[in-house]
Write a protein that holds these residues in place. Sequence first.
Motif, PDB file in Angstrom:
ATOM      1  N   PHE A 102       0.936  -1.189  -0.003  1.00  0.00           N
ATOM      2  CA  PHE A 102      -0.130   0.160  -0.203  1.00  0.00           C
ATOM      3  C   PHE A 102       0.735   1.090   0.035  1.00  0.00           C
ATOM      4  O   PHE A 102       1.801   1.224   0.670  1.00  0.00           O
ATOM      5  N   VAL A 103       0.426   2.217  -0.538  1.00  0.00           N
ATOM      6  CA  VAL A 103       0.929   3.631  -0.467  1.00  0.00           C
ATOM      7  C   VAL A 103      -0.086   4.483   0.046  1.00  0.00           C
ATOM      8  O   VAL A 103      -1.132   4.672  -0.522  1.00  0.00           O
ATOM      9  N   ASN A 115       5.197   9.873   5.991  1.00  0.00           N
ATOM     10  CA  ASN A 115       4.586   9.561   7.243  1.00  0.00           C
ATOM     11  C   ASN A 115       3.638  10.335   7.308  1.00  0.00           C
ATOM     12  O   ASN A 115       3.199  11.001   8.342  1.00  0.00           O
ATOM     13  N   THR A 116       2.593  10.062   6.354  1.00  0.00           N
ATOM     14  CA  THR A 116       1.349  10.836   6.365  1.00  0.00           C
ATOM     15  C   THR A 116       0.117  10.357   7.345  1.00  0.00           C
ATOM     16  O   THR A 116       0.247   9.282   7.769  1.00  0.00           O
ATOM     17  N   LYS A 117      -0.756  11.095   7.513  1.00  0.00           N
ATOM     18  CA  LYS A 117      -1.826  10.839   8.579  1.00  0.00           C
ATOM     19  C   LYS A 117      -2.293   9.371   8.072  1.00  0.00           C
ATOM     20  O   LYS A 117      -2.744   8.890   9.024  1.00  0.00           O
ATOM     21  N   ARG A 118      -2.687   9.242   6.736  1.00  0.00           N
ATOM     22  CA  ARG A 118      -3.392   8.055   6.235  1.00  0.00           C
ATOM     23  C   ARG A 118      -2.480   6.915   6.628  1.00  0.00           C
ATOM     24  O   ARG A 118      -3.048   5.800   6.924  1.00  0.00           O
ATOM     25  N   PHE A 119      -0.948   7.002   6.282  1.00  0.00           N
ATOM     26  CA  PHE A 119      -0.017   6.125   6.580  1.00  0.00           C
ATOM     27  C   PHE A 119      -0.012   5.558   7.894  1.00  0.00           C
ATOM     28  O   PHE A 119      -0.253   4.556   8.379  1.00  0.00           O
ATOM     29  N   ARG A 120      -0.120   6.579   9.047  1.00  0.00           N
ATOM     30  CA  ARG A 120      -0.400   6.190  10.519  1.00  0.00           C
ATOM     31  C   ARG A 120      -1.592   5.477  10.963  1.00  0.00           C
ATOM     32  O   ARG A 120      -1.669   4.539  11.396  1.00  0.00           O
ATOM     33  N   LEU A 121      -2.707   5.759  10.171  1.00  0.00           N
ATOM     34  CA  LEU A 121      -3.999   5.103  10.428  1.00  0.00           C
ATOM     35  C   LEU A 121      -3.964   3.810   9.851  1.00  0.00           C
ATOM     36  O   LEU A 121      -4.192   2.987  10.393  1.00  0.00           O
ATOM     37  N   TYR A 122      -3.377   3.654   8.517  1.00  0.00           N
ATOM     38  CA  TYR A 122      -3.585   2.538   7.975  1.00  0.00           C
ATOM     39  C   TYR A 122      -2.736   1.542   8.425  1.00  0.00           C
ATOM     40  O   TYR A 122      -3.004   0.293   8.963  1.00  0.00           O
ATOM     41  N   LYS A 123      -1.386   1.838   8.944  1.00  0.00           N
ATOM     42  CA  LYS A 123      -0.578   1.025  10.042  1.00  0.00           C
ATOM     43  C   LYS A 123      -1.101   0.558  10.905  1.00  0.00           C
ATOM     44  O   LYS A 123      -0.976  -0.603  11.482  1.00  0.00           O
ATOM     45  N   ALA A 124      -1.681   1.472  11.894  1.00  0.00           N
ATOM     46  CA  ALA A 124      -2.402   0.911  13.188  1.00  0.00           C
ATOM     47  C   ALA A 124      -3.559  -0.113  13.003  1.00  0.00           C
ATOM     48  O   ALA A 124      -3.611  -0.865  13.672  1.00  0.00           O
ATOM     49  N   MET A 125      -4.480   0.256  11.719  1.00  0.00           N
ATOM     50  CA  MET A 125      -5.554  -0.579  11.348  1.00  0.00           C
ATOM     51  C   MET A 125      -4.899  -1.892  11.187  1.00  0.00           C
ATOM     52  O   MET A 125      -5.213  -2.941  11.590  1.00  0.00           O
ATOM     53  N   THR A 136       2.985 -10.269   9.009  1.00  0.00           N
ATOM     54  CA  THR A 136       3.732  -9.104   9.680  1.00  0.00           C
ATOM     55  C   THR A 136       3.359  -7.785   8.842  1.00  0.00           C
ATOM     56  O   THR A 136       3.297  -7.965   7.664  1.00  0.00           O
ATOM     57  N   VAL A 137       3.504  -6.796   9.448  1.00  0.00           N
ATOM     58  CA  VAL A 137       3.264  -5.625   8.736  1.00  0.00           C
ATOM     59  C   VAL A 137       4.907  -4.577   8.777  1.00  0.00           C
ATOM     60  O   VAL A 137       5.165  -4.387   9.975  1.00  0.00           O
ATOM     61  N   ASP A 138       5.238  -4.322   7.601  1.00  0.00           N
ATOM     62  CA  ASP A 138       6.316  -3.562   7.615  1.00  0.00           C
ATOM     63  C   ASP A 138       6.174  -2.253   6.652  1.00  0.00           C
ATOM     64  O   ASP A 138       5.203  -2.365   6.313  1.00  0.00           O
ATOM     65  N   THR A 139       6.774  -1.280   7.492  1.00  0.00           N
ATOM     66  CA  THR A 139       6.779  -0.012   6.800  1.00  0.00           C
ATOM     67  C   THR A 139       7.905   0.660   6.293  1.00  0.00           C
ATOM     68  O   THR A 139       9.184   0.213   6.907  1.00  0.00           O
ATOM     69  N   ILE A 140       7.766   1.847   5.248  1.00  0.00           N
ATOM     70  CA  ILE A 140       8.844   2.792   5.026  1.00  0.00           C
ATOM     71  C   ILE A 140       8.097   3.948   5.193  1.00  0.00           C
ATOM     72  O   ILE A 140       7.345   4.560   4.142  1.00  0.00           O
ATOM     73  N   PRO A 141       8.363   4.540   6.289  1.00  0.00           N
ATOM     74  CA  PRO A 141       7.627   5.970   6.703  1.00  0.00           C
ATOM     75  C   PRO A 141       8.145   7.104   5.769  1.00  0.00           C
ATOM     76  O   PRO A 141       7.127   8.058   5.534  1.00  0.00           O
ATOM     77  N   GLU A 142       9.223   7.051   5.190  1.00  0.00           N
ATOM     78  CA  GLU A 142       9.686   8.046   4.273  1.00  0.00           C
ATOM     79  C   GLU A 142       8.944   8.110   3.135  1.00  0.00           C
ATOM     80  O   GLU A 142       8.864   9.128   2.403  1.00  0.00           O
ATOM     81  N   GLN A 143       8.183   6.851   2.581  1.00  0.00           N
ATOM     82  CA  GLN A 143       7.562   6.899   1.455  1.00  0.00           C
ATOM     83  C   GLN A 143       6.178   6.604   1.686  1.00  0.00           C
ATOM     84  O   GLN A 143       5.116   6.209   0.760  1.00  0.00           O
ATOM     85  N   SER A 144       5.673   6.548   3.079  1.00  0.00           N
ATOM     86  CA  SER A 144       4.229   6.205   3.517  1.00  0.00           C
ATOM     87  C   SER A 144       3.790   4.892   2.739  1.00  0.00           C
ATOM     88  O   SER A 144       2.793   4.696   2.430  1.00  0.00           O
ATOM     89  N   SER A 145       4.671   4.015   2.683  1.00  0.00           N
ATOM     90  CA  SER A 145       4.255   2.427   2.161  1.00  0.00           C
ATOM     91  C   SER A 145       4.253   1.675   3.229  1.00  0.00           C
ATOM     92  O   SER A 145       5.182   1.484   4.199  1.00  0.00           O
ATOM     93  N   ILE A 146       3.446   0.994   3.050  1.00  0.00           N
ATOM     94  CA  ILE A 146       3.191  -0.243   3.867  1.00  0.00           C
ATOM     95  C   ILE A 146       2.929  -1.688   3.324  1.00  0.00           C
ATOM     96  O   ILE A 146       2.466  -1.742   2.109  1.00  0.00           O
ATOM     97  N   PHE A 147       3.768  -2.824   3.936  1.00  0.00           N
ATOM     98  CA  PHE A 147       3.743  -4.086   3.298  1.00  0.00           C
ATOM     99  C   PHE A 147       3.213  -5.205   4.444  1.00  0.00           C
ATOM    100  O   PHE A 147       3.535  -5.067   5.711  1.00  0.00           O
ATOM    101  N   VAL A 148       2.165  -6.017   3.750  1.00  0.00           N
ATOM    102  CA  VAL A 148       1.897  -6.871   4.602  1.00  0.00           C
ATOM    103  C   VAL A 148       2.285  -8.232   4.146  1.00  0.00           C
ATOM    104  O   VAL A 148       2.018  -8.582   2.927  1.00  0.00           O
ATOM    105  N   LEU A 149       3.036  -9.040   5.000  1.00  0.00           N
ATOM    106  CA  LEU A 149       3.693 -10.045   4.392  1.00  0.00           C
ATOM    107  C   LEU A 149       3.722 -11.497   5.305  1.00  0.00           C
ATOM    108  O   LEU A 149       3.599 -11.273   6.498  1.00  0.00           O
ATOM    109  N   PRO A 150       3.539 -12.426   4.652  1.00  0.00           N
ATOM    110  CA  PRO A 150       3.415 -13.801   5.253  1.00  0.00           C
ATOM    111  C   PRO A 150       4.698 -14.077   6.450  1.00  0.00           C
ATOM    112  O   PRO A 150       5.818 -13.510   5.819  1.00  0.00           O
ATOM    113  N   LEU A 151       4.527 -14.496   7.505  1.00  0.00           N
ATOM    114  CA  LEU A 151       5.633 -14.812   8.234  1.00  0.00           C
ATOM    115  C   LEU A 151       6.882 -15.538   7.424  1.00  0.00           C
ATOM    116  O   LEU A 151       8.098 -15.123   7.913  1.00  0.00           O
TER     117      LEU A 151
END
Length: 175
Positions: A102-103, A115-125, A136-151
């Motif tokens: 996700f971006v 580190n947008t407001k939506r990034f913080r909300l989506y990450k918490a969600m 697991t949920v991995d993030t790159i705050p500098e790009q507001s990118s979120i990755f959901v990966l199988p363990l």
Amino acid sequence: MFNAIQPYRLVQRNRNRTGLGSWRFEWIYKFFLHSPSSRRKYLVEVRAYDGHLYTVDFYAKVQNVNRYRLRTHQHAAGKLGATVLDIIARTIRHDPEACFGFVAAAMLDETSDENTKRFRLYKAMLEQKIDPQRYTVDTIPEQSSIFVLPLNKARQPAVCQAIIDAYEIIFQENF
């Protein structure tokens, strides 16, 4: 919060026959959110790429080039998030090896994509709702990118990095 799933339906399934972009299939879902003063249609686009990679884009159906950045003022983030999460769960049931990228778009009043407001909300969600025994949920705050990966993939640093690198290419195609 994030428990009020709205009724949604699959509108169409597309195959990428044009060769524009590297996605192979796309599923488009629609649902409606109601507020006291409005009824708004939302679209969720799930795109499948090689290697069990998926992107999920969702937005209110509006005729505006900034559709990802707009606020609808419906105050329904919980319902919206719950419905998108249910569509993600549906995808996982069909592909247990699925990885999601996700971006989080900046809102119109934000000056940076970092580190947008939506990034913080989506990450918490996602951290609240994704099963930590399986994903697991991995993030790159500098790009507001979120990755959901199988363990099983996230525990292998080389595989994890290859997935994130593949998503960087996918995000460049789309944004």
